[in-house]
Design an enzyme around this catalytic site. Structure first.
Site, mmCIF file in Angstrom:
data_model
loop_
_atom_site.group_PDB
_atom_site.id
_atom_site.type_symbol
_atom_site.label_atom_id
_atom_site.label_comp_id
_atom_site.label_asym_id
_atom_site.label_seq_id
_atom_site.Cartn_x
_atom_site.Cartn_y
_atom_site.Cartn_z
ATOM 1 N N HIS A 1 56.835 1.815 -12.376
ATOM 2 C CA HIS A 1 56.201 1.126 -11.249
ATOM 3 C C HIS A 1 56.508 -0.366 -11.346
ATOM 4 O O HIS A 1 57.221 -0.809 -12.269
ATOM 5 C CB HIS A 1 54.701 1.404 -11.187
ATOM 6 C CG HIS A 1 53.945 1.089 -12.443
ATOM 7 N ND1 HIS A 1 53.894 -0.170 -12.987
ATOM 8 C CD2 HIS A 1 53.211 1.880 -13.272
ATOM 9 C CE1 HIS A 1 53.151 -0.156 -14.074
ATOM 10 N NE2 HIS A 1 52.734 1.090 -14.286
ATOM 11 N N HIS B 1 56.202 -2.198 -14.795
ATOM 12 C CA HIS B 1 57.341 -2.068 -15.714
ATOM 13 C C HIS B 1 58.531 -2.879 -15.179
ATOM 14 O O HIS B 1 59.265 -3.512 -15.948
ATOM 15 C CB HIS B 1 57.782 -0.600 -15.840
ATOM 16 C CG HIS B 1 56.684 0.360 -16.173
ATOM 17 N ND1 HIS B 1 56.306 1.378 -15.327
ATOM 18 C CD2 HIS B 1 55.868 0.457 -17.250
ATOM 19 C CE1 HIS B 1 55.324 2.067 -15.879
ATOM 20 N NE2 HIS B 1 55.032 1.531 -17.041
ATOM 21 N N CYS C 1 41.327 5.206 -29.056
ATOM 22 C CA CYS C 1 41.581 5.364 -27.616
ATOM 23 C C CYS C 1 42.995 5.939 -27.462
ATOM 24 O O CYS C 1 43.988 5.275 -27.792
ATOM 25 C CB CYS C 1 41.477 4.036 -26.868
ATOM 26 S SG CYS C 1 42.004 4.215 -25.153
ATOM 27 N N CYS D 1 45.331 3.832 -25.180
ATOM 28 C CA CYS D 1 45.935 2.646 -25.827
ATOM 29 C C CYS D 1 46.767 3.087 -27.023
ATOM 30 O O CYS D 1 47.556 2.312 -27.535
ATOM 31 C CB CYS D 1 44.887 1.700 -26.412
ATOM 32 S SG CYS D 1 43.750 0.958 -25.298
ATOM 33 N N CYS E 1 36.521 2.238 -23.775
ATOM 34 C CA CYS E 1 37.602 1.290 -24.017
ATOM 35 C C CYS E 1 37.643 0.327 -22.822
ATOM 36 O O CYS E 1 37.682 0.778 -21.666
ATOM 37 C CB CYS E 1 38.928 2.052 -24.133
ATOM 38 S SG CYS E 1 40.363 1.065 -23.712
ATOM 39 N N HIS F 1 40.779 0.952 -20.473
ATOM 40 C CA HIS F 1 40.970 2.226 -19.776
ATOM 41 C C HIS F 1 39.701 2.840 -19.230
ATOM 42 O O HIS F 1 39.748 3.872 -18.559
ATOM 43 C CB HIS F 1 41.702 3.215 -20.698
ATOM 44 C CG HIS F 1 43.087 2.773 -21.009
ATOM 45 N ND1 HIS F 1 43.420 2.094 -22.150
ATOM 46 C CD2 HIS F 1 44.224 2.870 -20.280
ATOM 47 C CE1 HIS F 1 44.702 1.803 -22.124
ATOM 48 N NE2 HIS F 1 45.216 2.255 -21.004
ATOM 49 N N LYS G 1 43.126 -3.181 -9.904
ATOM 50 C CA LYS G 1 44.030 -2.690 -10.937
ATOM 51 C C LYS G 1 44.940 -1.633 -10.310
ATOM 52 O O LYS G 1 44.480 -0.838 -9.492
ATOM 53 C CB LYS G 1 43.189 -2.065 -12.060
ATOM 54 C CG LYS G 1 43.942 -1.913 -13.338
ATOM 55 C CD LYS G 1 43.081 -1.404 -14.460
ATOM 56 C CE LYS G 1 44.025 -0.976 -15.567
ATOM 57 N NZ LYS G 1 43.404 -0.387 -16.690
ATOM 58 N N LYS H 1 46.871 5.249 -9.837
ATOM 59 C CA LYS H 1 47.206 6.368 -8.955
ATOM 60 C C LYS H 1 45.994 6.762 -8.139
ATOM 61 O O LYS H 1 46.097 7.136 -6.975
ATOM 62 C CB LYS H 1 47.685 7.549 -9.796
ATOM 63 C CG LYS H 1 49.097 7.369 -10.270
ATOM 64 C CD LYS H 1 49.626 8.656 -10.888
ATOM 65 C CE LYS H 1 50.816 8.350 -11.767
ATOM 66 N NZ LYS H 1 50.801 8.977 -13.050
#
Ligand code: MSP
Length: 517
Positions: A18, A21, A126, A129, A144, A147, A299, A302
């Protein structure tokens, strides 16, 4: 020839590529292309991180084996980088044989040097992570913080790496530029965070898993696999031949810069150099971490449905504009917010209105007044000198300092200068009054636009060549560009020979309609 070794993180294959990256990878490609233009022998590494619990979970959820998921997703990453014209030198997969061999060599070395010991351990982990968390790391709901998911309790006998013994050394290496093994951690604010955390003291870390088969077996105890982060970090040396090509390894190592977002800076600036020191390998020279961006204030996820893929970007803006926009919309370093709306707005201002307009108006005038050819001219071309001065001042430093928005600003200033000069000269009036002056002006527009093409190459490699041709410039673009950067001299007769026909005109940056969402 001086070498330059730059890396992106290797991306987890549980997620498809995405814009997040792409952001780091485009930035790395821009620096890499810039360094090549400066005459460096560059190695640019990227790849995929394929082991660990997260990949197993994700493969299960998709009804695939981990290997199937890895093969499929690493291919998606390659396709995304091809689409974005990313000119990497190596693509490492942590399931590559040479990588697995290197991980075993390094872990064996650490074990032989008694830097690894076995201990029973219970802690919070986690999976998203792929790291241990302490109670104080959790948010108010016990999850976490990154996340928003509860950690699992991990209890097993594992091998531990004596990270704690490197504490003082690491502080000095990061803090003290005189240290021969100095690691520059950038930007400064993040370096201070790392130093602050290091001053609180380091604990040894677990570097193996007893109940996870999808990983590289420890050479000295094959019932356990190597912790995914230790496995992953070693990619930076396995990819350049640590275990199978000593010459290449010695040529490029140590890395000049590891690029990434702030989420994984700790692993790169603390754990990685400690592993390297433990294995008697020189440490990397620098680490640069950029911020995280949100999309329209949220954030990227999806579930929210706001993920922007490289394909969507390219369909909307084209390859080169996508590259330019992705890294120049927000400063590289702090967190920021992006949206298709904001990208479109910048596209229209910088590319359609400024650069696009320059090319189309100069081409139309050349067609109208000089049959689409570079006019005969002799005289002083101060415009190109002024454009060169703007571009030589800080553009390269901005790229090397990862300040891409700053480089883009300088670039836009240079284009604005040419556009303003056209307004001041008013060639459409000169065409009626002074055709000698008209030729002189037109020549300078093309000369300076050719220089613009040279400088924009790292951001827009394909369009730069087109701009070069549309400015009536000739010769091998790449070697002329390199020569220019070596001596900063505009050739005596210019880049654009008199009488040369301009390339076939096409609209490069059609305006994009931006409607408010
Ligand atoms: N596999 C590890 C890295 C191992 S490197 C030895 C990993 N992978 S990841 O797929 O999660 O990639 C994280 C990286 O992707 C970030 O460090 C950053 O480079 C990039 N980004 C992912 N999402 C991003 C944003 N929303 N914003 C900015 N960068 C983003 O961590």
């Amino acid at each position: 020839m001086k070498k330059y070794y730059i890396t992106t993180p290797i991306y987890y294959v549980n997620d498809s590529p995405h814009i997040g990256h792409a952001y780091t990878t485009i930035a790395t490609d821009i620096v890499s292309r810039w360094k090549k233009l400066q005459g460096f022998d560059v190695f640019f590494l990227t790849g995929t991180d394929e082991h660990g619990a997260k990949i197993v979970q994700s493969a299960q959820a998709k009804g695939k084996t981990p290997k199937e998921l890895c093969d499929e997703t690493s291919q998606y990453f390659k396709e995304a980088w091809d689409l974005l014209n990313i000119d990497y030198s190596g693509f490492i997969r942590t399931t590559d044989e040479k990588h697995e061999k290197t991980v075993q060599l390094i872990t064996q070395k650490l074990y032989d040097k008694q830097l690894i010991y076995k201990k029973k351990y219970e802690g919070l982990y986690c999976v998203h992570c792929e790291k241990f968390l302490s109670e104080k790391d959790l948010d108010e709901t016990g999850c976490c913080p990154d996340h928003k998911k509860p950690p699992i309790t991990h209890c097993e006998e594992n091998y531990f790496f004596k990270l704690s013994i490197f504490n003082e050394k690491l502080i000095d290496m990061i803090e003290n530029p005189q240290n021969p093994n100095h690691i520059e951690v950038l930007p400064e604010t993040r370096r201070n965070e790392i130093l602050g955390k290091l001053r609180l003291g380091l604990e040894d870390i677990s570097i193996s898993r007893a109940n996870l088969q999808w990983g590289i077996p420890l050479p000295f105890d094959t019932t356990q696999t190597v912790y995914v982060w230790v496995d992953a970090l070693i990619n930076y040396i396995s990819a350049i031949g640590y275990s199978d090509d000593k010459n290449t390894f010695e040529k490029y190592w140590p890395a000049d810069v590891h690029l990434m977002a702030k989420d994984i800076l700790w692993f790169h600036s603390v754990i990685w150099p400690a592993i390297l020191m433990g294995a008697d390998i020189p440490v990397q020279k620098s680490v640069y971490s950029h911020g995280f961006f949100t999309i329209n204030g949220e954030k990227m996820s999806k579930t929210i449905g706001n993920v922007i893929t490289p394909k969507e970007l390219v369909e909307k803006f084209g390859v080169d504009a996508s590259r330019y926009l992705a890294v120049s919309l927000i400063p590289f370093g702090p967190d920021g917010d992006i949206s298709i709306q904001a990208l479109s707005h910048k596209y229209n201002i910088d590319l359609a209105n400024n650069l696009g307009n320059l090319i189309s108006r100069t081409n139309k005038m050349a067609e109208k007044y000089f049959e689409g050819k570079i006019p005969t001219y002799d005289g002083e071309d101060t415009l190109t000198k002024n454009v060169a001065e703007i571009l030589e001042n800080g553009y390269g430093q901005a790229i090397e300092g990862m300040q891409f928005h700053k480089a883009a600003e300088i670039f836009q200033q240079a284009i604005t200068l040419i556009n303003q000069q056209i307004e001041n000269d008013a060639p459409w009036k000169l065409a009626k009054t002074d055709t000698i002056k008209l030729a002189q002006c037109m020549f300078a527009y093309f000369q300076s636009t050719a220089l613009i093409a040279i400088y924009i190459t790292p951001f827009m490699p394909t369009l730069a060549k087109k701009i070069w041709a549309l400015a009536g410039a000739t010769g091998d673009f790449e070697s002329i560009s390199k020569k220019y950067f070596a001596d900063k001299l505009i050739p005596k007769d210019g880049f654009c020979p008199i009488g040369n026909k301009l390339g076939n005109f096409e609209i490069m940056f059609p305006r994009i309609e931006t409607e408010k969402k």
